[in-house]
Design a protein around this motif. Sequence first.
Motif, PDB file in Angstrom:
ATOM      1  N   THR A  74      28.015  15.977 -22.320  1.00 50.47           N
ATOM      2  CA  THR A  74      29.295  15.333 -22.056  1.00 50.47           C
ATOM      3  C   THR A  74      29.134  13.826 -22.139  1.00 50.47           C
ATOM      4  N   SER A  75      30.222  13.145 -22.442  1.00 53.51           N
ATOM      5  CA  SER A  75      30.219  11.682 -22.423  1.00 53.51           C
ATOM      6  C   SER A  75      30.705  11.167 -21.071  1.00 53.51           C
ATOM      7  N   LEU A  76      31.081  12.077 -20.184  1.00 48.20           N
ATOM      8  CA  LEU A  76      31.701  11.701 -18.915  1.00 48.20           C
ATOM      9  C   LEU A  76      30.715  11.826 -17.751  1.00 48.20           C
ATOM     10  N   ASP A  77      30.437  10.715 -17.112  1.00 52.87           N
ATOM     11  CA  ASP A  77      29.552  10.643 -15.960  1.00 52.87           C
ATOM     12  C   ASP A  77      29.969  11.668 -14.891  1.00 52.87           C
ATOM     13  N   SER A  78      31.260  11.712 -14.577  1.00 52.67           N
ATOM     14  CA  SER A  78      31.745  12.592 -13.502  1.00 52.67           C
ATOM     15  C   SER A  78      31.496  14.066 -13.817  1.00 52.67           C
ATOM     16  N   GLY A  84      25.808  19.275 -12.797  1.00 50.10           N
ATOM     17  CA  GLY A  84      24.378  19.277 -12.530  1.00 50.10           C
ATOM     18  C   GLY A  84      23.506  18.950 -13.732  1.00 50.10           C
ATOM     19  N   ILE A  85      24.064  18.228 -14.707  1.00 48.69           N
ATOM     20  CA  ILE A  85      23.256  17.851 -15.878  1.00 48.69           C
ATOM     21  C   ILE A  85      23.132  16.341 -15.999  1.00 48.69           C
ATOM     22  N   PHE A  86      23.476  15.614 -14.938  1.00 46.23           N
ATOM     23  CA  PHE A  86      23.440  14.157 -14.977  1.00 46.23           C
ATOM     24  C   PHE A  86      22.032  13.659 -15.272  1.00 46.23           C
ATOM     25  N   ASN A  87      21.936  12.672 -16.158  1.00 43.22           N
ATOM     26  CA  ASN A  87      20.656  12.069 -16.523  1.00 43.22           C
ATOM     27  C   ASN A  87      20.801  10.563 -16.321  1.00 43.22           C
ATOM     28  N   GLU A  88      20.075  10.022 -15.352  1.00 42.95           N
ATOM     29  CA  GLU A  88      20.249   8.604 -15.034  1.00 42.95           C
ATOM     30  C   GLU A  88      19.765   7.685 -16.146  1.00 42.95           C
ATOM     31  N   ASN A  89      19.015   8.219 -17.093  1.00 46.22           N
ATOM     32  CA  ASN A  89      18.532   7.407 -18.214  1.00 46.22           C
ATOM     33  C   ASN A  89      19.536   7.342 -19.358  1.00 46.22           C
ATOM     34  N   ARG A  90      20.640   7.989 -19.164  1.00 43.35           N
ATOM     35  CA  ARG A  90      21.626   8.046 -20.227  1.00 43.35           C
ATOM     36  C   ARG A  90      22.831   7.186 -19.890  1.00 43.35           C
ATOM     37  N   ASP A  91      23.418   6.606 -20.908  1.00 48.23           N
ATOM     38  CA  ASP A  91      24.611   5.799 -20.743  1.00 48.23           C
ATOM     39  C   ASP A  91      25.818   6.696 -21.031  1.00 48.23           C
ATOM     40  N   TYR A  92      26.580   7.026 -20.001  1.00 46.56           N
ATOM     41  CA  TYR A  92      27.765   7.875 -20.201  1.00 46.56           C
ATOM     42  C   TYR A  92      28.937   6.993 -20.596  1.00 46.56           C
TER      43      TYR A  92
END
Length: 157
Positions: A74-78, A84-92
């Motif tokens: 997804t391109s959406l942070d939220s 549960g797939i958030f990656n802090e190294n990625r720019d959403y």
Amino acid sequence: ECINEFGECPDQQLQEDLALIDEYLTAKGLEAEVHPSGLHYIILEEGDGETPNNNQEVVVNYTGRFLDGRVFDTSLDSVARAEGIFNENRDYQPFQFTLGIGRVIPGWDIGIGLLNEGAKAQLLLPSYLAYGPSGSGASIPGNTVLTFEVELLDIKF
């Protein structure tokens, strides 16, 4: 093996994929429009802008899911956090690409080209319009039908 303007379309796999898409739509009580390529799409929200042409830059928010509802990208942070797939190294942030020149999977070049600016839609892609028999990395197996919720945010001329 058949080749058409959208690439390879192995008939047996395409028939299986279309059957899966039909089952999904029936189970969810949804009706979709069908593009000649086999791409199914549902306009969730009409936009009021232009429709993009090939070779134009488009800006899109998206969430990609398997038919069972699991989000793989997804391109959406939220959404990433909620699923549960958030990656802090990625720019959403919205994804920008040139339409119609093969920079993205074929289903995107076709599907985004059907929308007008501001529109939200669900795209259901037979596998040959997604990542085909090879899949994508470890996350998407070969011959997988995918669905994307997309929003065409901007067309840059």
